[in-house]
Design a protein around this motif. Structure first.
Motif, mmCIF file in Angstrom:
data_model
loop_
_atom_site.group_PDB
_atom_site.id
_atom_site.type_symbol
_atom_site.label_atom_id
_atom_site.label_comp_id
_atom_site.label_asym_id
_atom_site.label_seq_id
_atom_site.Cartn_x
_atom_site.Cartn_y
_atom_site.Cartn_z
ATOM 1 N N ALA A 224 0.832 -1.202 0.000
ATOM 2 C CA ALA A 224 0.000 0.000 0.000
ATOM 3 C C ALA A 224 0.867 1.253 0.000
ATOM 4 N N LEU A 225 1.969 1.202 0.736
ATOM 5 C CA LEU A 225 2.886 2.340 0.759
ATOM 6 C C LEU A 225 3.530 2.537 -0.612
ATOM 7 N N VAL A 226 3.921 1.456 -1.259
ATOM 8 C CA VAL A 226 4.511 1.554 -2.598
ATOM 9 C C VAL A 226 3.515 2.192 -3.563
ATOM 10 N N ASP A 227 2.255 1.777 -3.509
ATOM 11 C CA ASP A 227 1.226 2.352 -4.373
ATOM 12 C C ASP A 227 1.113 3.862 -4.149
ATOM 13 N N ALA A 228 1.157 4.270 -2.891
ATOM 14 C CA ALA A 228 1.043 5.692 -2.557
ATOM 15 C C ALA A 228 2.264 6.466 -3.047
ATOM 16 N N VAL A 229 3.430 5.858 -2.935
ATOM 17 C CA VAL A 229 4.655 6.513 -3.398
ATOM 18 C C VAL A 229 4.626 6.691 -4.911
ATOM 19 N N LEU A 230 4.180 5.669 -5.637
ATOM 20 C CA LEU A 230 4.112 5.762 -7.093
ATOM 21 C C LEU A 230 3.114 6.831 -7.533
ATOM 22 N N LEU A 231 2.008 6.932 -6.817
ATOM 23 C CA LEU A 231 1.024 7.971 -7.130
ATOM 24 C C LEU A 231 1.618 9.350 -6.884
ATOM 25 N N GLU A 232 2.372 9.478 -5.780
ATOM 26 C CA GLU A 232 2.966 10.770 -5.466
ATOM 27 C C GLU A 232 4.076 11.129 -6.451
ATOM 28 N N ARG A 233 4.801 10.129 -6.932
ATOM 29 C CA ARG A 233 5.796 10.366 -7.974
ATOM 30 C C ARG A 233 5.104 10.859 -9.258
ATOM 31 N N TYR A 234 3.939 10.290 -9.542
ATOM 32 C CA TYR A 234 3.146 10.702 -10.702
ATOM 33 C C TYR A 234 2.833 12.187 -10.638
ATOM 34 N N ARG A 235 2.495 12.657 -9.430
ATOM 35 C CA ARG A 235 2.159 14.066 -9.259
ATOM 36 C C ARG A 235 3.413 14.937 -9.176
ATOM 37 N N GLU A 236 4.277 14.614 -8.267
ATOM 38 C CA GLU A 236 5.445 15.458 -7.973
ATOM 39 C C GLU A 236 6.396 15.578 -9.158
ATOM 40 N N LEU A 237 6.615 14.482 -9.867
ATOM 41 C CA LEU A 237 7.615 14.464 -10.941
ATOM 42 C C LEU A 237 6.980 14.543 -12.331
ATOM 43 N N ALA A 238 5.764 15.035 -12.400
ATOM 44 C CA ALA A 238 5.073 15.140 -13.684
ATOM 45 C C ALA A 238 5.901 15.929 -14.687
ATOM 46 N N PHE A 239 5.974 15.428 -15.908
ATOM 47 C CA PHE A 239 6.693 16.050 -17.026
ATOM 48 C C PHE A 239 8.206 16.068 -16.829
ATOM 49 N N GLU A 240 8.697 15.218 -15.938
ATOM 50 C CA GLU A 240 10.145 15.111 -15.724
ATOM 51 C C GLU A 240 10.695 13.776 -16.234
ATOM 52 N N GLY A 241 9.845 12.995 -16.913
ATOM 53 C CA GLY A 241 10.329 11.799 -17.587
ATOM 54 C C GLY A 241 10.423 10.540 -16.752
ATOM 55 N N HIS A 242 9.659 10.445 -15.654
ATOM 56 C CA HIS A 242 9.776 9.301 -14.757
ATOM 57 C C HIS A 242 8.647 8.276 -14.873
ATOM 58 N N ARG A 243 7.462 8.715 -15.240
ATOM 59 C CA ARG A 243 6.277 7.863 -15.092
ATOM 60 C C ARG A 243 6.391 6.536 -15.846
ATOM 61 N N TYR A 244 6.761 6.592 -17.105
ATOM 62 C CA TYR A 244 6.861 5.361 -17.888
ATOM 63 C C TYR A 244 7.830 4.381 -17.243
ATOM 64 N N PHE A 245 8.974 4.882 -16.804
ATOM 65 C CA PHE A 245 9.979 3.997 -16.218
ATOM 66 C C PHE A 245 9.551 3.481 -14.846
ATOM 67 N N ASP A 246 8.775 4.285 -14.105
ATOM 68 C CA ASP A 246 8.234 3.802 -12.833
ATOM 69 C C ASP A 246 7.320 2.600 -13.067
ATOM 70 N N LEU A 247 6.469 2.701 -14.082
ATOM 71 C CA LEU A 247 5.562 1.600 -14.386
ATOM 72 C C LEU A 247 6.326 0.394 -14.927
ATOM 73 N N ARG A 248 7.319 0.646 -15.770
ATOM 74 C CA ARG A 248 8.097 -0.439 -16.351
ATOM 75 C C ARG A 248 8.843 -1.236 -15.291
ATOM 76 N N ARG A 249 9.487 -0.545 -14.374
ATOM 77 C CA ARG A 249 10.300 -1.267 -13.377
ATOM 78 C C ARG A 249 9.437 -2.049 -12.399
ATOM 79 N N LYS A 250 8.179 -1.690 -12.319
ATOM 80 C CA LYS A 250 7.252 -2.425 -11.463
ATOM 81 C C LYS A 250 6.417 -3.434 -12.258
ATOM 82 N N GLY A 251 6.593 -3.445 -13.584
ATOM 83 C CA GLY A 251 5.828 -4.358 -14.423
ATOM 84 C C GLY A 251 4.345 -4.065 -14.422
ATOM 85 N N ARG A 252 3.984 -2.792 -14.270
ATOM 86 C CA ARG A 252 2.575 -2.412 -14.191
ATOM 87 C C ARG A 252 2.054 -1.915 -15.531
#
Length: 226
Positions: free
Chosen positions: A151-179
């Motif tokens: 649950a904490l990991v899910d919350a961290v990924l959501l916060e990364r989605y918001r905080e790091l928007a347009f900084e090139g992280h989202r695709y790789f966050d999903l890829r490394r988690k296989g989501r």
């Protein structure tokens, strides 16, 4: 280095403050303008923020919302959203903004995720890192608690989605988690079948350029592209 508070945060993106900026790429008048990637000088939107991302923010209380996105058609019946993060603070040089490569906020999120990976023993410190960051971004934020590391990991990924928007992280966050890459119908009106991209889909992977594979014989193309 401390996190920027809610008063300092918007100033980061206008290049009026270096609060929490660990390392940035300075942009001068003769340099390419990163903001031009999203919107040109005539206010033509080239790449718009997704409705899914816009909805992920608390538009009233989250200081990141107005710093990151903007409605160019404010007051009109149809909204025209654009990325505001790289507009910069110079009226004469619109879209000229320094590129913030490393910020303290990302370090908090990295550490929170690392704590979560430790299991139960990491829940308390990982949750604290996440709550500390959100408290500096969202007015009236109420600290969260998590029963499991997942649950904490899910919350961290959501916060990364918001905080790091347009900084090139989202695709790789999903890829490394296989989501899966999950899109809203509003964001794929030109391709209604593209709602979900899974690890079984060819498009989930990025092909490796031929020159890179030729330069290093130890690099091979992903099986989906062979």
């Amino acid at each position: 280095m401390p996190l920027a508070d809610r008063a300092e945060f918007p100033e980061i993106w206008l290049d009026r403050s270096n609060a929490e900026v660990v390392w940035k790429l300075k942009r001068e008048a003769q340099d390419a303008k990163f903001g031009d990637f999203y919107r040109d000088g005539s206010n033509r939107v080239l790449f718009a923020p997704s409705f899914k991302l816009i909805a992920a923010f608390d538009a009233v209380n989250d200081v990141r919302f107005n710093a990151y996105v903007k409605d160019l058609a404010a007051g009109e019946p149809v909204r025209r959203w654009t990325v505001n993060k790289y507009t910069g603070g110079q009226a004469a040089l619109v879209n000229l903004a320094d590129i913030k490569l490393f910020r303290v906020a990302e370090m908090y999120l990295i550490r929170a995720e690392a704590y979560a990976a430790k299991g139960v023993t990491g829940l308390v410190p990982g949750t604290k890192d996440l709550n500390d960051l959100c408290a500096e971004r969202i007015d009236g934020y109420l600290p969260q608690t998590f029963a499991t590391s997942a649950a904490l990991v899910d919350a961290v990924l959501l916060e990364r989605y918001r905080e790091l928007a347009f900084e090139g992280h989202r695709y790789f966050d999903l890829r490394r988690k296989g989501r899966n890459v999950e899109r809203w119908p509003e964001d794929v009106i030109q391709a209604p079948t593209a709602l979900t991209l899974t690890p079984d889909d060819r498009g989930y992977y990025i092909p490796i350029p031929v020159r890179e594979r030729q330069a290093n014989e130890n690099i091979s193309e992903h099986p989906k592209y062979e």
